[in-house]
Scaffold this active site. Structure first.
Site, mmCIF file in Angstrom:
data_model
loop_
_atom_site.group_PDB
_atom_site.id
_atom_site.type_symbol
_atom_site.label_atom_id
_atom_site.label_comp_id
_atom_site.label_asym_id
_atom_site.label_seq_id
_atom_site.Cartn_x
_atom_site.Cartn_y
_atom_site.Cartn_z
ATOM 1 N N HIS A 112 33.640 -0.176 61.764
ATOM 2 C CA HIS A 112 32.153 0.045 62.296
ATOM 3 C C HIS A 112 32.219 1.560 62.730
ATOM 4 C CE1 HIS A 112 28.542 -0.408 63.759
ATOM 5 N NE2 HIS A 112 28.577 -1.601 64.555
ATOM 6 N N HIS B 229 25.454 -6.715 58.272
ATOM 7 C CA HIS B 229 25.792 -6.198 59.314
ATOM 8 C C HIS B 229 27.259 -6.311 59.778
ATOM 9 C CE1 HIS B 229 25.297 -3.302 62.779
ATOM 10 N NE2 HIS B 229 25.627 -4.295 63.792
ATOM 11 N N PHE C 233 23.140 -2.529 69.438
ATOM 12 C CA PHE C 233 22.691 -2.767 70.873
ATOM 13 C C PHE C 233 21.154 -2.137 71.338
ATOM 14 C CE2 PHE C 233 27.506 -2.435 72.723
ATOM 15 C CZ PHE C 233 27.660 -3.527 72.092
ATOM 16 N N CYS D 133 23.732 1.292 66.715
ATOM 17 C CA CYS D 133 24.610 1.082 65.373
ATOM 18 C C CYS D 133 23.485 0.955 64.140
ATOM 19 C CB CYS D 133 25.280 -0.279 65.433
ATOM 20 S SG CYS D 133 26.485 -0.179 66.862
ATOM 21 N N LYS E 291 32.289 -3.138 56.386
ATOM 22 C CA LYS E 291 32.824 -2.833 57.681
ATOM 23 C C LYS E 291 34.046 -3.240 57.578
ATOM 24 C CE LYS E 291 28.917 -2.325 60.672
ATOM 25 N NZ LYS E 291 27.703 -2.655 59.713
ATOM 26 N N GLU F 71 23.845 -13.391 62.598
ATOM 27 C CA GLU F 71 23.326 -13.009 61.190
ATOM 28 C C GLU F 71 23.336 -14.088 60.203
ATOM 29 O OE1 GLU F 71 23.801 -9.085 58.538
ATOM 30 O OE2 GLU F 71 25.568 -9.670 59.812
#
Length: 401
Positions: A330, A293, A389, A161, A325, A304
């Site tokens: 996403h 994010h 990830f 991502c 997002k 975050e």
């Protein structure tokens, strides 16, 4: 050689629109593109929502090239062409070996792979001849290069991502190091495929209704498809041709959690944000807007928020934050590139796009996330967070030219 790098063109497609202007309009209006997926076969899927591009715009991609392209490559080429048009550039105008491209992709050509498996396992047929060149993760970059005649540094970037931000960072490096004068950089992803959606279902992070970043009642992320590309140039190259400079990429911060393949840490994102500020020569108080994010999962949003507080201290409560997002969903490897549009346009129009679908305050996410309604404020500096990830983190800083 350390050269300033500016953005002179942007292009994009996602559920919000099929060009950069319409994507920004959707973001600015706080309009969510999340809804029922209509163009994919579902089989026994439980989650059937996403942010889908309902129809591609008309284009003139050569038929011989088109048959070798999976959807994510088509999206990348369309976005790249738009960015070059806005920049007023053609590779024919200069040394094509000084024009390059990097495209971030979180996965690969999922549609080609799924069609091949279905042909082999269900239809007793052979694999399609062009499956490998359509499916390989670097295909989008190669297709962009061929479509636009770019012969300089050209390569794909894959880091889940954070792929788009890593691709943009890599493109900036090529210009800073003097290897190129112009780089097309961004990301592309087309994950609304049965097998991919089924795999994400198994992780149990997909929301059943919509994406609500930082809201106490958030239930997870929503997948979307899209692409966005930006034309990056050295300041000298752009100035010499009288180009409109939309914004400057002022700094880059990269880090790794080195901890867990899926569970993020606070320290990794914190280190990336600090490194980005240091690279840009910025103080924490210089940042007006942070595009988070903000995936909409319980753990990610809390972590975050904690990392932002560590980096910015009391100023974390003064700057504007949002997760776009909530609107374009996403888009995995393309997300950071779409969020570049949000940051650049926030600087140019002094408008912070909102976090859509927000309903309840989470005490652990108590910063100003610009809930539901855009906010007018002067934005001189914007940061864009991308965490992935594998614990790979990439943060970009944009500054008014």
């Amino acid at each position: 050689m350390d050269r300033r790098v500016v953005i002179t063109g942007m292009g994009g497609l996602c559920g919000l629109g099929t060009d950069a202007a319409s994507i920004w309009t959707g973001m600015r209006e706080g309009r969510s593109a999340i809804g029922p997926i209509v163009n994919s076969e579902f089989h026994e899927l439980r989650v059937r929502i996403g942010a889908e591009i309902k129809a591609l715009p008309e284009h003139d991609i050569d038929g011989k090239q088109l048959v070798s392209m999976d959807r994510f490559s088509v999206l990348a080429v369309l976005a790249a062409r738009e960015a070059m048009r806005q920049a007023g550039l053609s590779s024919k105008e200069g040394n094509t070996y000084r024009f390059g491209a990097t495209v971030g992709v979180g996965g690969c050509g999922w549609d080609a792979i799924e069609q091949t498996y279905r042909a082999l396992l269900l239809g007793g047929k052979r694999a399609a001849l062009l499956t490998v060149p359509k499916a390989m993760p670097g295909a989008a970059t190669g297709q962009v290069s061929m479509s636009l005649g770019l012969r300089g540094p050209v390569f794909g970037v894959t880091s889940a991502c954070s792929s788009a931000n890593h691709a943009i960072a890599s493109a900036v490096d090529q210009i800073r190091l003097g290897r190129a004068d112009v780089m097309l950089a961004g990301g592309s992803e087309a994950p609304l495929i049965w097998g991919v959606l089924k795999a994400w279902e198994s992780i149990r992070v997909l929301s059943p209704d919509t994406c609500r970043p930082f809201s106490a009642d958030r239930q997870g992320l929503v997948l979307g498809e899209g692409a966005s590309m930006a034309v990056l140039e050295s300041y000298e190259h752009a100035a010499a041709r009288g180009a409109t400079m939309l914004a400057e990429i002022a700094g880059i911060g990269l880090s790794a959690d080195a901890s867990d393949i899926v569970a993020p840490t606070v320290e990794g994102p914190e280190a990336a944000m600090r490194a980005c500020l240091a690279d840009a020569g910025l103080a924490a108080t210089d940042v007006d807007y942070l595009n988070a994010h903000g995936t909409g999962t319980k753990a990610n949003d809390q972590i975050e928020t904690a990392a932002i507080k560590r980096v910015f201290g009391q100023h974390a409560y003064s700057m504007s934050i949002s997760s776009t997002k909530s609107m374009h969903a996403h888009c995995l490897g393309a997300s950071g590139a779409l969020e570049l549009i949000a940051c650049v346009m926030a600087i140019r129009e002094s408008v912070v796009p909102p976090t859509a679908n927000y309903r309840e305050l989470d005490p652990d996410c108590d910063l100003d996330v610009t809930p539901n309604v855009p906010r007018e404020r002067k934005v001189r500096v914007a940061l864009s967070n991308a965490f992935a990830f594998g614990g790979t983190n990439a943060v970009l800083a944009f500054r008014q030219v």
